[in-house]
Design a protein around this motif. Structure first.
Motif, PDB file in Angstrom:
ATOM      1  N   ARG A  41      -5.562   1.730 -13.337  1.00 53.75           N
ATOM      2  CA  ARG A  41      -6.177   1.433 -14.639  1.00 53.75           C
ATOM      3  C   ARG A  41      -6.401  -0.070 -14.827  1.00 53.75           C
ATOM      4  N   CYS A  42      -5.650  -0.880 -14.101  1.00 50.30           N
ATOM      5  CA  CYS A  42      -5.762  -2.331 -14.263  1.00 50.30           C
ATOM      6  C   CYS A  42      -6.714  -2.974 -13.252  1.00 50.30           C
ATOM      7  N   LEU A  43      -7.252  -2.196 -12.312  1.00 48.21           N
ATOM      8  CA  LEU A  43      -8.190  -2.760 -11.344  1.00 48.21           C
ATOM      9  C   LEU A  43      -9.363  -3.419 -12.066  1.00 48.21           C
ATOM     10  N   GLY A  44      -9.682  -4.629 -11.644  1.00 49.34           N
ATOM     11  CA  GLY A  44     -10.762  -5.371 -12.279  1.00 49.34           C
ATOM     12  C   GLY A  44     -10.297  -6.331 -13.351  1.00 49.34           C
ATOM     13  N   GLY A 103       2.952  -6.374  -4.499  1.00 50.41           N
ATOM     14  CA  GLY A 103       1.961  -5.373  -4.895  1.00 50.41           C
ATOM     15  C   GLY A 103       2.558  -3.993  -4.736  1.00 50.41           C
ATOM     16  N   ILE A 104       1.736  -2.979  -4.862  1.00 47.95           N
ATOM     17  CA  ILE A 104       2.179  -1.600  -4.677  1.00 47.95           C
ATOM     18  C   ILE A 104       1.360  -0.954  -3.576  1.00 47.95           C
ATOM     19  N   VAL A 105       2.013  -0.196  -2.719  1.00 50.02           N
ATOM     20  CA  VAL A 105       1.318   0.500  -1.635  1.00 50.02           C
ATOM     21  C   VAL A 105       0.534   1.673  -2.220  1.00 50.02           C
ATOM     22  N   GLU A 106      -0.768   1.693  -1.947  1.00 47.71           N
ATOM     23  CA  GLU A 106      -1.594   2.813  -2.351  1.00 47.71           C
ATOM     24  C   GLU A 106      -1.767   3.799  -1.197  1.00 47.71           C
ATOM     25  N   LYS A 107      -1.820   3.258   0.029  1.00 53.60           N
ATOM     26  CA  LYS A 107      -2.051   4.127   1.185  1.00 53.60           C
ATOM     27  C   LYS A 107      -1.527   3.435   2.441  1.00 53.60           C
ATOM     28  N   ALA A 108      -0.839   4.181   3.309  1.00 48.77           N
ATOM     29  CA  ALA A 108      -0.435   3.660   4.614  1.00 48.77           C
ATOM     30  C   ALA A 108      -1.575   3.896   5.596  1.00 48.77           C
ATOM     31  N   LEU A 109      -1.983   2.853   6.310  1.00 51.55           N
ATOM     32  CA  LEU A 109      -3.160   2.930   7.171  1.00 51.55           C
ATOM     33  C   LEU A 109      -2.819   3.034   8.653  1.00 51.55           C
ATOM     34  N   GLY A 110      -1.533   2.848   8.996  1.00 48.85           N
ATOM     35  CA  GLY A 110      -1.157   2.831  10.404  1.00 48.85           C
ATOM     36  C   GLY A 110      -1.393   1.464  11.016  1.00 48.85           C
ATOM     37  N   GLY A 111      -0.868   1.266  12.196  1.00 48.65           N
ATOM     38  CA  GLY A 111      -1.048  -0.012  12.874  1.00 48.65           C
ATOM     39  C   GLY A 111      -0.418  -1.180  12.138  1.00 48.65           C
ATOM     40  N   GLY A 112       0.626  -0.889  11.362  1.00 51.09           N
ATOM     41  CA  GLY A 112       1.299  -1.953  10.607  1.00 51.09           C
ATOM     42  C   GLY A 112       0.506  -2.450   9.417  1.00 51.09           C
ATOM     43  N   ARG A 113      -0.410  -1.618   8.888  1.00 51.29           N
ATOM     44  CA  ARG A 113      -1.244  -2.037   7.769  1.00 51.29           C
ATOM     45  C   ARG A 113      -1.090  -1.069   6.597  1.00 51.29           C
ATOM     46  N   VAL A 114      -1.249  -1.612   5.399  1.00 56.61           N
ATOM     47  CA  VAL A 114      -1.231  -0.787   4.184  1.00 56.61           C
ATOM     48  C   VAL A 114      -2.360  -1.226   3.264  1.00 56.61           C
ATOM     49  N   GLN A 115      -2.856  -0.283   2.501  1.00 59.90           N
ATOM     50  CA  GLN A 115      -3.785  -0.592   1.409  1.00 59.90           C
ATOM     51  C   GLN A 115      -2.938  -0.715   0.146  1.00 59.90           C
ATOM     52  N   THR A 116      -3.193  -1.769  -0.604  1.00 57.55           N
ATOM     53  CA  THR A 116      -2.362  -2.065  -1.766  1.00 57.55           C
ATOM     54  C   THR A 116      -3.210  -2.240  -3.017  1.00 57.55           C
ATOM     55  N   ILE A 117      -2.528  -2.218  -4.155  1.00 58.64           N
ATOM     56  CA  ILE A 117      -3.084  -2.728  -5.403  1.00 58.64           C
ATOM     57  C   ILE A 117      -2.201  -3.900  -5.803  1.00 58.64           C
ATOM     58  N   GLU A 118      -2.830  -5.043  -6.044  1.00 62.38           N
ATOM     59  CA  GLU A 118      -2.087  -6.259  -6.361  1.00 62.38           C
ATOM     60  C   GLU A 118      -2.701  -6.950  -7.566  1.00 62.38           C
ATOM     61  N   ALA A 119      -1.866  -7.436  -8.439  1.00 61.62           N
ATOM     62  CA  ALA A 119      -2.311  -8.290  -9.536  1.00 61.62           C
ATOM     63  C   ALA A 119      -2.137  -9.745  -9.128  1.00 61.62           C
ATOM     64  N   CYS A 129      -6.763  -8.283 -10.571  1.00 64.13           N
ATOM     65  CA  CYS A 129      -6.101  -7.098 -10.037  1.00 64.13           C
ATOM     66  C   CYS A 129      -7.091  -6.408  -9.101  1.00 64.13           C
ATOM     67  N   LYS A 130      -6.742  -6.341  -7.809  1.00 64.63           N
ATOM     68  CA  LYS A 130      -7.659  -5.848  -6.793  1.00 64.63           C
ATOM     69  C   LYS A 130      -6.946  -5.019  -5.741  1.00 64.63           C
ATOM     70  N   ARG A 131      -7.723  -4.230  -5.007  1.00 69.94           N
ATOM     71  CA  ARG A 131      -7.223  -3.585  -3.804  1.00 69.94           C
ATOM     72  C   ARG A 131      -7.277  -4.594  -2.658  1.00 69.94           C
ATOM     73  N   ARG A 132      -6.268  -4.517  -1.802  1.00 67.71           N
ATOM     74  CA  ARG A 132      -6.230  -5.356  -0.613  1.00 67.71           C
ATOM     75  C   ARG A 132      -5.760  -4.519   0.571  1.00 67.71           C
ATOM     76  N   VAL A 133      -6.039  -4.977   1.774  1.00 66.52           N
ATOM     77  CA  VAL A 133      -5.442  -4.418   2.976  1.00 66.52           C
ATOM     78  C   VAL A 133      -4.591  -5.520   3.586  1.00 66.52           C
ATOM     79  N   ARG A 134      -3.314  -5.204   3.814  1.00 68.12           N
ATOM     80  CA  ARG A 134      -2.365  -6.203   4.318  1.00 68.12           C
ATOM     81  C   ARG A 134      -1.713  -5.687   5.598  1.00 68.12           C
ATOM     82  N   ALA A 135      -1.350  -6.618   6.471  1.00 71.77           N
ATOM     83  CA  ALA A 135      -0.706  -6.277   7.729  1.00 71.77           C
ATOM     84  C   ALA A 135       0.735  -6.772   7.746  1.00 71.77           C
ATOM     85  N   SER A 136       1.498  -6.255   8.682  1.00 71.96           N
ATOM     86  CA  SER A 136       2.932  -6.538   8.722  1.00 71.96           C
ATOM     87  C   SER A 136       3.251  -8.010   8.942  1.00 71.96           C
ATOM     88  N   ASP A 137       2.302  -8.785   9.467  1.00 71.82           N
ATOM     89  CA  ASP A 137       2.619 -10.198   9.705  1.00 71.82           C
ATOM     90  C   ASP A 137       2.894 -10.958   8.414  1.00 71.82           C
TER      91      ASP A 137
END
Length: 235
Positions: free
Chosen positions: A12-15, A114-130, A136-144
């Motif tokens: 609800r807070c995206l954007g 942020g909060i994990v929205e989806k696990a993508l594999g390969g050490g990556r997750v899709q998140t929602i971050e303020a 407040c946007k979606r991001r894709v982040r890696a384990s590094d």
């Protein structure tokens, strides 16, 4: 309450962009005007948790604006996972993920959350971050850059009972981080007169007695095995 409700609040807070905003205003109404224009990534986690009925699970130490303390809260209750690729691959939607732009797994170096929205594999997750580019946007982040993540005990189970067994009895005159946790929980339970000093003072005792009375337990002002669950209860 659960991960689905937590994620629904985040979506609800995206954007949302800029500050002050409704997240910082609500946090500031409980903790002081200095939060109106402060970094708001963890204030958003607090906002989503409280508005989705997940405060006890997501905020084991009460409201948080400082990411390091929030991560330490998850460590204290045994629900912390370090940010290795293998652990990130086990992340689930609703996990609270903490980042260190210096690419370490040190809790003390955490910069963002942020909060994990989806696990993508390969050490990556899709998140929602303020507060990412002040929005407040979606991001894709890696384990590094993932220092680790906390796994809230969505749905309760025996989490509160198990946690309470590890917590000390506190009374007027006590000091330290556990007193700060009590004060944070009192603030979250609508006692704005409380200051997070880490000192169990007269005001803290008075507020504890009020919460005890509300919870239907003896109003002795001592935070022990019967009072901790009341402080951690979600309405």
């Amino acid at each position: 309450m659960g991960a689905a409700q937590m994620l629904a609040e985040a979506r609800r807070c995206l954007g949302m962009a800029g500050r002050p905003n409704r997240i910082t205003r609500e946090y500031a109404s409980r903790h002081g005007d200095e939060f109106l224009d402060a970094s708001w990534c963890d204030m958003a986690i607090t906002f989503w948790a409280r508005h989705s009925g997940n405060a006890a699970a997501v905020l084991p130490g009460g409201d948080r604006a400082y990411t390091v303390w929030h991560a330490q809260d998850f460590q204290k209750v045994g629900r912390w996972h370090v940010g290795t690729t293998a652990e990130v691959n086990r992340a689930k939607p609703g996990d609270i993920v903490f980042f260190d732009w210096g690419a370490s797994n040190s809790v003390g170096a955490i910069d963002h959350v942020g909060i994990v929205e989806k696990a993508l594999g390969g050490g990556r997750v899709q998140t929602i971050e303020a507060n990412t580019a002040n929005a407040c946007k979606r991001r894709v982040r890696a384990s590094d850059v993932i220092a680790g993540y906390g796994r809230p005990a969505y749905g309760g189970g025996n989490w509160t009972e198990d946690m309470v067994k590890k917590l000390p009895q506190l009374a007027k005159g006590a000091t330290g981080e556990h007193v700060q946790s009590v004060q944070a929980l009192l603030l979250a339970r609508s006692h704005p007169e409380i200051k997070m000093t880490g000192k169990f003072d007269d005001a803290t005792e008075k507020a504890v007695k009020a919460v005890q009375k509300w919870g239907g337990i003896p109003s002795d002002g001592v935070v022990g095995q019967k009072t901790w669950p009341v402080l951690l209860r979600v309405n």
